[in-house]
Design a protein around this motif. Structure first.
Motif, PDB file in Angstrom:
ATOM      1  N   VAL A 872      98.874 -84.949  80.333  1.00  0.00           N
ATOM      2  CA  VAL A 872      99.969 -84.030  80.004  1.00  0.00           C
ATOM      3  C   VAL A 872      99.488 -83.174  78.836  1.00  0.00           C
ATOM      4  O   VAL A 872      99.238 -83.696  77.749  1.00  0.00           O
ATOM      5  N   THR A 873      99.343 -81.846  79.087  1.00  0.00           N
ATOM      6  CA  THR A 873      98.780 -80.944  78.086  1.00  0.00           C
ATOM      7  C   THR A 873      99.818 -79.921  77.669  1.00  0.00           C
ATOM      8  O   THR A 873     100.457 -79.284  78.529  1.00  0.00           O
ATOM      9  N   ASP A 874      99.982 -79.783  76.343  1.00  0.00           N
ATOM     10  CA  ASP A 874     100.952 -78.791  75.831  1.00  0.00           C
ATOM     11  C   ASP A 874     100.201 -77.706  75.074  1.00  0.00           C
ATOM     12  O   ASP A 874      98.993 -77.777  74.873  1.00  0.00           O
ATOM     13  N   VAL A 879      97.980 -82.353  66.984  1.00  0.00           N
ATOM     14  CA  VAL A 879      98.265 -83.515  66.139  1.00  0.00           C
ATOM     15  C   VAL A 879      97.543 -83.335  64.809  1.00  0.00           C
ATOM     16  O   VAL A 879      96.322 -83.121  64.783  1.00  0.00           O
ATOM     17  N   PRO A 880      98.248 -83.406  63.678  1.00  0.00           N
ATOM     18  CA  PRO A 880      97.578 -83.287  62.374  1.00  0.00           C
ATOM     19  C   PRO A 880      96.504 -84.364  62.219  1.00  0.00           C
ATOM     20  O   PRO A 880      96.677 -85.496  62.663  1.00  0.00           O
ATOM     21  N   GLU A 881      95.371 -84.001  61.603  1.00  0.00           N
ATOM     22  CA  GLU A 881      94.241 -84.915  61.467  1.00  0.00           C
ATOM     23  C   GLU A 881      94.639 -86.178  60.736  1.00  0.00           C
ATOM     24  O   GLU A 881      94.236 -87.284  61.098  1.00  0.00           O
ATOM     25  N   ILE A 928      93.022 -80.856  68.992  1.00  0.00           N
ATOM     26  CA  ILE A 928      92.471 -80.092  67.880  1.00  0.00           C
ATOM     27  C   ILE A 928      93.654 -79.458  67.177  1.00  0.00           C
ATOM     28  O   ILE A 928      94.444 -78.723  67.802  1.00  0.00           O
ATOM     29  N   GLU A 929      93.769 -79.739  65.907  1.00  0.00           N
ATOM     30  CA  GLU A 929      94.931 -79.257  65.160  1.00  0.00           C
ATOM     31  C   GLU A 929      95.018 -77.735  65.268  1.00  0.00           C
ATOM     32  O   GLU A 929      94.051 -77.018  65.015  1.00  0.00           O
ATOM     33  N   GLY A 932      97.005 -77.282  70.393  1.00  0.00           N
ATOM     34  CA  GLY A 932      97.638 -78.081  71.410  1.00  0.00           C
ATOM     35  C   GLY A 932      97.090 -79.502  71.475  1.00  0.00           C
ATOM     36  O   GLY A 932      96.226 -79.888  70.688  1.00  0.00           O
ATOM     37  N   ALA A 933      97.650 -80.275  72.421  1.00  0.00           N
ATOM     38  CA  ALA A 933      97.242 -81.672  72.558  1.00  0.00           C
ATOM     39  C   ALA A 933      97.315 -82.073  74.013  1.00  0.00           C
ATOM     40  O   ALA A 933      98.096 -81.520  74.797  1.00  0.00           O
ATOM     41  N   THR A 934      96.467 -83.041  74.400  1.00  0.00           N
ATOM     42  CA  THR A 934      96.483 -83.621  75.742  1.00  0.00           C
ATOM     43  C   THR A 934      96.649 -85.115  75.595  1.00  0.00           C
ATOM     44  O   THR A 934      95.827 -85.786  74.968  1.00  0.00           O
ATOM     45  N   PHE A 935      97.744 -85.653  76.118  1.00  0.00           N
ATOM     46  CA  PHE A 935      97.970 -87.097  76.154  1.00  0.00           C
ATOM     47  C   PHE A 935      97.742 -87.558  77.585  1.00  0.00           C
ATOM     48  O   PHE A 935      98.106 -86.877  78.541  1.00  0.00           O
TER      49      PHE A 935
END
Length: 945
Positions: A872-874, A879-881, A928-929, A932-935
């Motif tokens: 699931v990619t937004d 996400v903050p480091e 990568i802050e 976006g993020a991929t869970f």
């Protein structure tokens, strides 16, 4: 009793006895008849033919005795051989010499003895013919003459045997001589000096390529006709010297013409064996041997000696100028080979250049002149890269080569020159004239060895040039430092960079090193002097680090390091060979590193977390801090004697393989929650993690952090118990409140005033949020305690995704869209349908929550090893480091403030992790802050049958 004396000529007498070859032989009738004759004629019971040996008298013939010999020191015959006449003892009891002799007092009880010595032709007395009686008696003159006559007969038998054996040996010798002559292929000749008649054997003729019949009739003229004209005078001189008696034999080496036309060397030796009545030579006999090969070998040896003499002279030459040495080598070799042109060439690509040469003035050669390689004779050599020898180019297979047209050289010999295993060029010698004979192996070998010598000189020259450049470019100084017993010191040699170290020139310290020592830091002078003194006394390597005055910044000091090997000289001085280099930057880094290590050591000791350094291979402790000793209850010695694995519970055995795999692959492991044993046998929970390193020796080590989380576990347990209690106590009333507020807000009890309706809606939303929180808390408690029942069965992943998206209320929000991509149409996963929907809903909720307006949430399915991965990619902020390590912890939120813009309980991802773990899957993310993020969820693939 008197022991018989030994004759004065005993050694020669004994040799004569041995020469009869009678000792220890069988009895022979020719001797036995004489002993029988003696006993009969002289009327004695005993008669003997004896030979007196070294330590015995042995009986060749015996009548009347049963023994074969008696000791010499008690023998009667031992006395008899000491006199030329007969030895007669008429009564042994009346003779002091024999009265108490064992042969008298015992068996055979001799009372009478008469012995006649037996002599050979040389007069040596070998033994006796003796007669013996056991009674005393008279022995008159007639009897003595008879005994002597019989003894003479026996002497004649001995002489006849020696003569027969001599004749036999003479015949054997003649046969051996004839065999030797035939076997050694030697010619023989006999010459009647007076008539000139000669007799040659077949071999004499064969040596010159003839059969003897081809030369017949032969005479001395036959020899003269075949002899080399230049050798005849020498032969005649040697003959006259022999005839005159000034030489014992004729011995001469000369040449004779072979039937094929070439000359063979022969060695003639002979001697005059018969002379005329007037004393003139008559018959001369001799040998005639082919010594051609010996002569050739001698010439080869002489040539080899000359060649090795030149090589030896060059090797011992002390001339320092390499160019002069190579010129001398070319001159000597040219004279040895009798070839006027000598060249050392260098070959670069396809160009042949003359580097050194000697040649006649009209040769056209000049220093460094170059030619195309294909026009030179060396191009022939390079085809094999081995030595090349051509004695007559016009008749060789290479006569059509372009080199012959360009240079016209007839004779040529060359060898390649290899410098450091690379072809440098060639050493070659040549002449426009052909050679009468081919180049010998010695000459070719000489050129090959000389090429190696030239290669060594060139290599040394190149090395010296390279070393000079290296010395000039070496940042430090290379030097020789000499210290004399009286305290004087100097730098006999120092490279130019001494000015960079000490600020002085080489010539300033060549006689006195004081100017250099004045540049050393005052606090370091004593230490440097002490280290030099120790090295001088022990002849050990000198090595020291010290400060010298900076040559670039006034008032500053720079660190240098020196290392040198000492050598004691004949005058008892010590000379060091070494270098000194500027290490200021490294030294300052080293000092800073030591300070950093000291600080790290203090941190290691004061850290509240247990730290251990462990040997990776054996698992033994190398170092531990106090924070690890405290919870384990061990003292330092007890803990250091154990391996790290001894502190781990049996449960660790199940995860040992994965831990080692992580260390091998990623060079780290953990953090892992493990049970650590203490000194009392019980244990405590700890969070363990480690990183693999290598020390300066390449040994693999593991830094391991062991954090005691007993208190944290206790707090978590209290929190879980509190959450469980509160959740159960709140759920029932919350359900009623939420239902009632829903009815009121929905108008089930009629229309409400605007403000009241607005307040009712807010109360309903908050009650619903609180209900979700309680539900999440209960789910989390069930998952942690293992009370949540799951039904695992094959499920199509696309259907699960579509169902979750459909149920998710935000999916209908026109401002956020969800795209689904399925790369595995047929595969199924093993999962609990309800719980996987819950996990997907949590990921979709977060993705939509953090996506910007108009954003797209992408859901994809793809194979991932033995599992399927649902991602699931937004397009949110990522996400903050700093938050990543706590992302899956309970109640964790990136924005934990009371005014955060995004809602949520902080339990969604924690619940998702527990769900995936219980289904045999996994959950993770990539982010990568700011981008976006991929869970993703990973689930086992259902195996098809």
């Amino acid at each position: 009793m008197k022991t018989p004396d030994w004759p004065a000529n005993e050694l020669d007498r004994q040799s004569a006895v041995d020469a009869t070859r009678l000792l220890d032989t069988q009895s022979e009738e020719r001797f036995d008849r004489f002993t029988r004759m003696a006993t009969a004629a002289l009327r004695t019971p005993i008669a003997l033919v004896t030979l007196v040996d070294r330590d015995r008298q042995w009986f060749k013939s015996c009548v009347g005795l049963a023994v074969a010999e008696t000791p010499r020191d008690i023998s009667f015959c031992g006395h008899a051989i000491n006199q030329s006449e007969l030895l007669v003892v008429e009564d042994t009891h009346e003779d002091d010499r024999f009265r108490d002799n064992p042969l008298v007092t015992g068996d055979p009880s001799i009372r009478f003895y008469a012995g006649a010595p037996l002599r050979n032709r040389s007069g040596f007395r070998l033994g006796t013919l003796c007669v013996i009686d056991r009674s005393p008696r008279r022995f008159d003159k007639e009897e003595q003459r008879m005994l002597r006559d019989i003894a003479d007969c026996i002497e004649l038998e001995i002489e006849n045997q020696e003569a027969s054996e001599y004749l036999t040996e003479l015949k054997k010798s003649e046969r051996r001589s004839r065999a030797v002559i035939e076997g050694t292929r030697i010619g023989t000749w006999q010459w009647n000096v007076q008539t000139g008649d000669t007799v040659f054997n077949e071999r004499w003729a064969n040596i010159c390529g003839y059969r003897l019949e081809e030369l017949e009739p032969v005479s001395i003229q036959t020899w003269l006709a075949l002899g080399h004209p230049d050798d005849l005078a020498g032969s005649e001189h040697m003959l006259n010297e022999h005839f005159a008696g000034r030489l014992p034999e004729y011995d001469f080496q000369c040449r004779m013409r072979h039937k094929d036309g070439h000359w063979v060397w022969v060695h003639d030796r002979g001697q005059v064996m018969e002379w005329t009545d007037k004393g003139e030579p008559l018959m001369m006999f001799g040998t005639h041997a082919d010594i051609t090969k010996e002569k050739e070998n001698l010439e080869r040896i002489q040539q080899q000696n000359s060649a090795f003499g030149i090589l030896n002279e060059l090797a011992l030459d002390q001339e320092p100028d390499d160019d002069i040495r190579i010129g001398k080598a070319l001159r000597l070799a040219s004279e040895f080979l009798k070839l006027p042109i000598a060249i050392v060439s260098e070959i670069t690509s396809r160009v042949y250049s003359v580097r050194y040469f000697i040649a006649p003035d009209d040769s056209g050669l000049a220093p460094n002149v170059s030619f195309p390689l294909e026009h030179t004779y060396c191009s022939l050599l390079l085809q094999t890269r081995e030595s090349l020898a051509i004695n007559h180019m016009a008749e060789s297979i290479n006569r059509h080569h372009p080199c012959y047209d360009h240079f016209g050289l007839e004779s040529y010999v060359a060898a390649p020159i290899f410098v450091r295993n690379q072809l440098f060029g060639t050493l070659n010698f040549s002449s426009p004239e052909p050679r009468k004979t081919p180049f010998t192996d010695t000459e070719v070998t000489f050129v090959t060895l000389l090429a190696r010598w030239v290669a060594g000189v060139l290599e040394r020259k190149q090395s010296f040039q390279m070393l000079t450049k290296l010395v000039d470019q070496t940042p430090g100084m290379l030097y020789q430092f000499q210290l004399w017993p009286d305290g004087r010191s100097a730098f006999p040699f120092s490279s130019p960079h001494i000015r960079d170290i000490y600020g002085v020139e080489s010539h300033e310290v060549r006689e006195d090193a004081s100017a250099a020592f004045d540049q050393i830091h005052p606090n370091d002078v004593a230490d440097v002097a002490a280290s030099i003194d120790h090295s001088a006394k022990t002849l050990s390597i000198w090595q020291d680090q010290y400060r010298v005055r900076s040559q670039h910044s006034a008032g500053e000091w720079r660190w240098v390091e020196g290392k040198a090997v000492p050598e004691r000289m004949p005058d008892d001085s010590i000379i060091w060979h070494g270098y000194i280099a500027d290490i200021d930057n490294q030294k300052r880094v080293e000092l800073a590193l030591k300070e950093s290590e000291a600080q790290l050591r203090r941190l290691f000791e004061l850290s509240p977390i247990g730290i251990a350094l462990i040997d990776y291979e054996s698992g033994t402790f190398l170092d531990v801090n106090d924070a690890l000793l405290k919870p384990t209850g061990f003292n330092r010695q007890a803990l250091m004697s154990r391996g790290f694995h001894e502190l781990l519970s049996e449960e660790f055995d199940n995860s040992r393989g994965a831990l080692i795999e992580n260390l091998e692959r990623d060079e780290r492991f953990g953090p892992l929650e493990l049970q650590i044993r203490n000194s009392k046998g019980s244990g405590f929970p700890a969070l363990v993690q480690g990183v693999r390193i290598r020390d300066s020796h390449g040994r693999r080590l593991v830094w391991t952090l062991v954090e005691d989380i007993s208190e944290r576990k206790k707090v978590d347990r209290m929190k879980n118990e509190f959450i469980s209690t509160v959740s159960h106590e709140l759920r029932t009333p919350l359900t009623s409140i939420t239902g009632g507020l829903g009815l009121i807000a929905g108008g089930a009890f009629g229309n409400l005033p605007d403000k009241v309706g607005q307040m009712a809606s807010i109360a309903y939303r908050n009650a619903t949020h609180l209900k979700h929180l309680v539900d999440d808390l209960l789910d989390m408690e069930k998952l942690v305690s293992g009370k949540l029942v799951m039904t695992i069965q094959p499920e199509p992943p696309l259907a699960l995704i579509e169902e979750s998206v459909e149920k998710f209320s935000y999916a209908n929000d026109p401002q956020i869209s969800v795209n689904i991509k399925d790369s595995v149409k047929e595969a199924k996963v093993r999962a609990d349908r309800v719980r996987i929907n819950q996990a997907l809903t949590n990921l979709l909720s977060n993705a939509v929550k953090f996506s910007p307006k108009g954003g797209v949430v992408k859901v994809s399915v793809e194979p991932w090893g033995q599992k399927l991965r649902i991602s699931v990619t937004d397009q949110g902020p990522g996400v903050p480091e700093a938050f990543k390590p706590r992302l899956f912890e309970k109640f964790a939120q990136a924005d934990g403030s009371a005014t955060r813009s995004k809602g949520g309980t902080g339990l969604g991802l924690a619940i998702t992790r527990e769900i995936m773990a219980q289904m045999g899957g996994d959950v993770g993310f990539e982010s990568i802050e700011g981008a976006g993020a991929t869970f993703w969820l990973e689930l086992p693939i259902e195996k098809t049958r």
